[in-house]
Design a protein around this motif. Structure first.
Motif, PDB file in Angstrom:
ATOM      1  N   MET A 150       0.818  -1.199   0.000  1.00 28.86           N
ATOM      2  CA  MET A 150       0.000   0.000   0.000  1.00 28.86           C
ATOM      3  C   MET A 150       0.863   1.264   0.000  1.00 28.86           C
ATOM      4  SD  MET A 150      -2.886  -1.386   2.697  1.00 28.86           S
ATOM      5  CE  MET A 150      -3.901   0.075   2.728  1.00 28.86           C
ATOM      6  N   LEU A 151       1.977   1.233   0.765  1.00 26.64           N
ATOM      7  CA  LEU A 151       2.890   2.383   0.802  1.00 26.64           C
ATOM      8  C   LEU A 151       3.554   2.591  -0.551  1.00 26.64           C
ATOM      9  CD1 LEU A 151       4.361   4.600   2.335  1.00 26.64           C
ATOM     10  CD2 LEU A 151       6.032   2.884   3.078  1.00 26.64           C
ATOM     11  N   TRP A 152       4.009   1.493  -1.163  1.00 26.10           N
ATOM     12  CA  TRP A 152       4.668   1.580  -2.460  1.00 26.10           C
ATOM     13  C   TRP A 152       3.710   2.125  -3.521  1.00 26.10           C
ATOM     14  CZ3 TRP A 152       8.831   2.388  -4.853  1.00 26.10           C
ATOM     15  CH2 TRP A 152       9.051   1.980  -6.178  1.00 26.10           C
ATOM     16  N   ARG A 153       2.471   1.693  -3.483  1.00 26.40           N
ATOM     17  CA  ARG A 153       1.484   2.197  -4.430  1.00 26.40           C
ATOM     18  C   ARG A 153       1.251   3.692  -4.245  1.00 26.40           C
ATOM     19  NH1 ARG A 153      -3.461  -2.134  -5.352  1.00 26.40           N
ATOM     20  NH2 ARG A 153      -2.342  -3.330  -6.926  1.00 26.40           N
ATOM     21  N   GLN A 154       1.177   4.106  -3.003  1.00 19.25           N
ATOM     22  CA  GLN A 154       0.956   5.519  -2.734  1.00 19.25           C
ATOM     23  C   GLN A 154       2.118   6.366  -3.240  1.00 19.25           C
ATOM     24  OE1 GLN A 154      -1.820   6.718  -1.749  1.00 19.25           O
ATOM     25  NE2 GLN A 154      -1.188   8.855  -1.586  1.00 19.25           N
ATOM     26  N   MET A 155       3.335   5.866  -3.071  1.00 18.71           N
ATOM     27  CA  MET A 155       4.518   6.589  -3.543  1.00 18.71           C
ATOM     28  C   MET A 155       4.498   6.722  -5.064  1.00 18.71           C
ATOM     29  SD  MET A 155       7.442   4.953  -1.050  1.00 18.71           S
ATOM     30  CE  MET A 155       8.787   5.732  -1.941  1.00 18.71           C
ATOM     31  N   LYS A 156       4.111   5.646  -5.760  1.00 18.36           N
ATOM     32  CA  LYS A 156       4.049   5.697  -7.221  1.00 18.36           C
ATOM     33  C   LYS A 156       2.989   6.688  -7.701  1.00 18.36           C
ATOM     34  CE  LYS A 156       3.832   1.177  -8.153  1.00 18.36           C
ATOM     35  NZ  LYS A 156       3.803  -0.047  -8.996  1.00 18.36           N
ATOM     36  N   LYS A 157       1.882   6.740  -7.003  1.00 12.92           N
ATOM     37  CA  LYS A 157       0.830   7.683  -7.387  1.00 12.92           C
ATOM     38  C   LYS A 157       1.265   9.132  -7.149  1.00 12.92           C
ATOM     39  CE  LYS A 157      -2.550   5.480  -5.149  1.00 12.92           C
ATOM     40  NZ  LYS A 157      -3.911   5.129  -4.668  1.00 12.92           N
TER      41      LYS A 157
END
Length: 533
Positions: free
Chosen positions: A519-526
């Protein structure tokens, strides 16, 4: 007290307060069907602790089993007052309103349950059922006054009323004008669909020579908004078959026997328009597990479904029955046997390449900035479903459109419009995280334990399982008054080894997409896509 009956423990275990002893004893009475004694002991628990939410909830269930709906509503209202964020409370109160045939209030409660827990599929299904019943009841002022769907209207108290509604007539879509070219991504899924559906229906004679029947059943399952309905229609377009879209609200009827008649009508319509794809959306709502069903009419409906699919008196060759569900574990195991829905196809959330294609399809024909970077949009929408991507495109396009209405000057849709559409108070966010979390809660986690006073999902099967309380296991001696509420899961022991193997792809995705690091990695990519490139 007779042998074999629950008995109160006069010398409570250390750490168990007397109100909890009474509550657990009431639960034991409930389980053996002695609802009067269960209510008596819930009363004692509440005399000692007037804010014991679990006792109000379970006493409400006991009153419901006794068909004392007014008292049940009093208790469920108290539960909502004590905890306004408990989806099960609204869902259960909605059921009670439905038993009273107050469909408007039932629908309002189902909506509130979905507001608290957007992934509560049963609330969505039951809402559609209540809407159907309300529509059916409007023309007639003499609707039966008893429970719904066979719950006991009419003078004799049986059968769900004697008046019959009209049997549903189903619309047939002749060869839909869409095909796989209109469906973004899903490469592996499309190949499976071609093997299971397209090739047998396109050339049934060839399929028959090699021992493959043109027909049968296929289950589409996966998160909501991933294109299950759309690709079913595309299958009909690819094969030149007719297409019938059936919703649960088309099938369930308030009059006794009409649900089965509606099912038969759907299948007969398909038999008269071969080759045909008969599509059942949210099939778990009408083909759920029979051991979870409380009413005989529900069991009759699923039995009718099984008969229509493989009864010897029916010729179903050339009919492909497709069932779509977000909760395949809720379907009756008999439906998954050979000759029925023995094949299943998983629809995952769209990956990066698929999201690029989704944006390309959804902006087609709109005035778009030629420099718009679709790959950046795909990164911005990490974790979005296909339906979410479509909504983002609509929201982004509405910004310059509304400007043009005011200024009379048109402009192209730019990346800044997409950025605005996915941020702020009215942002279009992914619908999947809430669904993943709600499914993980009862499908993967074995048991939840909440400290006393914390909210949680504490009911098991509605009207059957009960909340159990036991002392906190502590090696340090701690506070003896500390209590833990152990919550029986709605889907406890739900999946056997075979089912877990069958739905392993979905289970892996649920675990991955609820993992904190993912979830953290996805947020960073967004964030990178939103503000950098």
């Amino acid at each position: 007290m007779a042998a074999g009956k629950p008995t109160p423990d006069k010398n409570s275990k250390q750490g168990v307060k007397l109100e909890h002893e009474y509550h657990n004893l009431a639960n034991d009475y409930y389980k053996i069907g002695e609802f009067d004694k269960a209510i008596e002991h819930y009363n004692k628990a509440l005399e000692l602790k007037p804010d014991l939410l679990e006792s109000y909830f379970n006493r409400g269930l006991a009153y419901t089993r006794q068909q004392d709906y007014d008292k049940a509503l009093e208790d469920l209202n108290k539960v909502v007052q004590l905890n306004a964020n408990l989806a099960e409370a609204y869902y259960t109160r909605g059921l009670v309103f439905e038993y009273k045939q107050d469909y408007k209030k039932a629908i309002a409660d189902y909506d509130q349950a979905l507001k608290v827990d957007p992934g509560y599929s049963r609330a969505q299904t039951q809402k559609e059922v209540a809407q159907s019943k309300m529509s059916a009841a409007k023309p007639s002022s003499g609707a039966p006054s008893g429970g719904f769907g066979g719950g006991g209207g009419g003078a004799s108290g049986g059968g769900g009323g004697e008046e019959e509604g009209a049997v549903k007539q189903f619309d047939v879509l002749k060869k839909p004008n869409i095909g796989f070219k209109d469906v973004a991504g899903l490469g592996r899924t499309k190949e499976l669909i071609k093997d299971y559906i397209v090739y047998p229906l396109k050339d049934p004679e060839l399929a028959r020579r090699y021992g493959t029947k043109a027909g049968g059943g296929v289950m589409f399952y996966g998160p909501p908004g991933t294109g299950k309905t759309y690709i079913a229609k595309a299958c009909a377009g690819e094969t030149g078959a007719s297409f019938i879209n059936v919703k649960i609200s088309d099938i369930v009827d308030m009059y006794a026997g009409n649900t089965e008649k509606n099912l038969h009508s759907a299948f007969e319509t398909a038999r008269n328009h071969k080759p045909c794809i008969l599509f059942f959306d949210e099939i778990d709502g009408m083909g759920g597990r029979r051991d979870d069903m409380q009413q005989s009419f529900e069991r009759r409906a699923i039995n009718q479904f099984l008969t229509e699919m493989d009864g010897v008196e029916f010729d179903n060759e050339g009919i492909l029955v497709v069932g779509a569900t977000n909760a395949p574990w809720d379907t009756d195991s008999a439906l998954r046997r050979a000759g029925r829905f023995s094949k299943s196809i998983y629809f995952p959330e769209p990956d990066y390449e698929t999201r690029v294609e989704l944006f390309k399809l959804n902006i087609k024909g709109r005035p778009v900035d030629p420099k718009l970077n679709l790959k950046r949009l795909a990164r911005l929408s990490e974790g979005y479903s296909g339906a979410d991507v479509k909504e983002v495109c609509n929201a982004a396009a509405s910004i310059p459109w509304k400007e043009a209405l005011k200024t009379k000057k048109e402009r192209n849709i730019t990346f800044s419009d997409f950025r605005q559409a996915t941020s702020g108070k009215h942002a279009v966010n992914s619908s999947l995280p809430a669904w993943y979390s709600s499914v993980k809660k009862f499908l993967i986690e074995e048991e939840e334990e909440d400290e006393k006073g914390r909210s949680g999902s504490f009911t098991g099967k509605i009207f059957r399982d009960i909340v159990d309380m036991s002392p906190t296991q502590s090696s340090g001696g701690g506070d003896q008054g500390q209590m833990t509420v152990k919550h029986k899961k709605e889907q406890e022991d739900l999946l056997g080894e075979e089912e877990r193997r069958l739905y392993n792809d979905l289970i892996k995705d649920i675990k991955k997409n609820t993992d904190a690091s993912t979830m953290l990695w996805r947020q960073m990519k967004k964030l990178f896509a939103r503000y950098v490139m």
